[in-house]
Design an enzyme around this catalytic site. Structure first.
Site, mmCIF file in Angstrom:
data_model
loop_
_atom_site.group_PDB
_atom_site.id
_atom_site.type_symbol
_atom_site.label_atom_id
_atom_site.label_comp_id
_atom_site.label_asym_id
_atom_site.label_seq_id
_atom_site.Cartn_x
_atom_site.Cartn_y
_atom_site.Cartn_z
ATOM 1 N N THR A 4 0.929 -1.306 0.074
ATOM 2 C CA THR A 4 -0.052 0.059 -0.082
ATOM 3 C C THR A 4 0.945 1.147 -0.088
ATOM 4 O O THR A 4 2.013 1.030 0.175
ATOM 5 C CB THR A 4 -0.825 0.118 1.050
ATOM 6 O OG1 THR A 4 -0.001 0.100 2.668
ATOM 7 C CG2 THR A 4 -1.779 -1.162 1.403
ATOM 8 N N ASP A 5 0.258 2.316 -0.277
ATOM 9 C CA ASP A 5 0.882 3.709 0.004
ATOM 10 C C ASP A 5 0.174 4.924 0.724
ATOM 11 O O ASP A 5 -0.995 4.243 1.106
ATOM 12 C CB ASP A 5 1.312 4.186 -1.554
ATOM 13 C CG ASP A 5 0.053 4.804 -2.238
ATOM 14 O OD1 ASP A 5 -0.984 4.905 -1.604
ATOM 15 O OD2 ASP A 5 0.260 4.820 -3.823
ATOM 16 N N ALA A 6 0.648 5.829 0.669
ATOM 17 C CA ALA A 6 0.044 6.862 1.772
ATOM 18 C C ALA A 6 -1.181 7.275 1.220
ATOM 19 O O ALA A 6 -2.089 8.138 1.901
ATOM 20 C CB ALA A 6 1.033 8.346 1.786
#
Lengths: 138, 138, 138, 138
Positions: D15-17
Site C-alpha cells: 500500500t501507499d500513503a
C-alpha cells in the site's frame, strides 16, 4: 506457546542481482506472517486502521540475523512466536526457514500507534486481553 | 572518523497506508548510502560483482531502532560511519535523519561473499587496505 | 514543450536475479520524475494529499515498452513531457534513458482522485490553470 | 482456453500513503501469477535461469488499465490467460479482481532472453511445444 507457521514463495521481485533475496525483503515476509498471526486472533488491521483514524502496530525495534540466503522459487516458511505483551508493546521472535533450516532470525518489538498523528498509544484493553489470552494458552 | 552524508527524498513508493514510510524501506535507504560510501572509496559494486562471478557485501546482522516516522515528500539524510573492519566483515553505524533529528538508527554488520555459491570470503587485501586507510584517517 | 530531466541511480534493491532492473521498478522511477516535475510547478503532493482528506494523482492507464535493460550502478535519466491536460486527467510521455539511449518508454495517463473514498474528481481550477500555463509555454 | 487463477493478499508493503495499493505493485502480483502459470506447465524458472547462464522471460511490452483500487487486507485473484505464443514471445491477458470485479487489466508481452548478455532468443523447442500444447487444449 503459540507457534504460527506461514508459507512464503520467493518470486523475481524479491531477488537482487546477487541471485538471492534482497535483505530488506525478509522484513516484508516477517510482516506478512505477523499480519496473518493477528488475523488468526480475529483482528483485522484494516478495521483497526479505520481509514487512517484508528490504530496500527508499528515496528519500534528490530534485530535480524542473516545466516543463509533464499533464492528464486524457494518455498519458505515463517515461524512466529509472540513472546511478550506489555501495555503498549509486543515482542515477536520469528524465523524464516527453508526445509526446516533457519535462514534468517528476527526479534521484533512492536508499538501501538494512533494513525492520526503517529503518537504511541496503549493497547486497547480488548486487544490486550485477546493477546494475553493467547499467551496464557501456552 | 569518516562521516558520510547522503540525501534521500521520500516518494509514494516508500510510504504505506499508515501514511508513513514502510519500516523495511529505511533499510533500502541505508543500503543506498553504504553503496555511495563505497563508491566514494573508488569501488564499484558492479565491477566487484563481475557479472555474478565476483564478490558482494552481504548484510549478516542488523539492529534497527525506529524513533520517529518519515512521511511523503520528506527530505531525509542518511549519516553513515564505518566503525570497524575485520578480515571478513565490516560494521557501520547509520542514522536516518530529518532536519538533523534522528528518525531511525541502524547498526549493520556486513560480510563479504563469493556470488558464485554465496560462501563467505575474506576481504581481498586491496579492498581491506583501502577501507583501513579510510579508518586511519580519523 | 516543457521537457523535464531527472537522474536516477540503480541500487541493489532495484535489481533482480536476472542481473537487471526488475520491470515494475521503472514505473517507480517514472513516478519519482513526475513527482519532481509537479514539484517544479510549485505543487507539493503532500499538501495536496492533506493527511488523507485531500487529493492525489492516480495512474489510470499505462503503456510501457521495454527496449534495453538497466543494471546495477547505472546512472539513468528520466525524460518527462506533459503532453495533454484535460478536465480530470493529464497525460505524460516518459523515457528512461542511459547515455542518451532509450531503455524504457512510457505513456502514462493520470486521473485526479479524492483520497477520502477514491472517487475521480475534476482538477481544481488553480491546478489546471498552472498546468495549462506550462503547456502554453511550449 | 486455459484460465489460471491465483490468489493474492494485500499487505502493508503493497500500500501507499493514499491508502491504496501502489500502482506498480499490481505488476508484481501479475508476475507472481504468470510464474505460477508457468510452474503449472511443469517449468521451473529457477532451472531455466540456471544460475545466470540460462534463460528468462522478460517483459517487452505492457498495457495496464487501472479501474478500481485495492486496499489493505483485500483478498484478490489474478486471472491469467495465455493468448498467443510466437517463436520468441508470448502474450498474456491478465485481470486482477476482487469478488469477481475487475480492478486492473493487463496485456503483457514477454520475450525470451539469454541471461548471459540479455540478448533476445527464440523459445527452446521443448518449451514452445509445451506452451502450444496448452493453447491447443482450449
Amino acid at each position: 506457546m503459540i507457534i504460527h507457521h506461514w508459507p512464503v514463495r520467493v518470486y523475481w521481485e524479491d531477488t537482487d542481482a546477487g541471485g538471492i533475496v534482497y535483505h530488506s525483503v525478509y522484513l516484508n515476509f516477517a510482516e506478512r506472517a505477523r499480519t496473518e498471526f493477528v488475523r488468526d486472533l480475529g483482528l483485522s488491521q484494516h478495521e483497526l486502521a479505520d481509514g487512517g483514524k484508528g490504530f496500527a502496530f508499528a515496528v519500534s525495534r528490530l534485530e535480524v540475523d542473516y545466516k543463509k540466503s533464499a533464492r528464486l522459487d524457494d518455498m519458505l516458511e515463517v515461524v512466529t512466536r509472540l513472546i511478550e505483551v506489555n501495555g503498549a508493546s509486543a515482542r515477536f521472535d520469528q524465523r524464516i526457514t527453508r526445509d526446516g533450516e533457519d535462514l534468517v532470525k528476527l526479534n521484533v518489538r512492536l508499538g501501538f500507534v494512533a494513525l492520526d498523528g503517529g503518537r504511541p498509544s496503549r493497547l486497547p484493553q480488548h486487544l490486550r486481553q485477546r493477546l494475553n489470552d493467547r499467551l496464557e494458552e501456552r
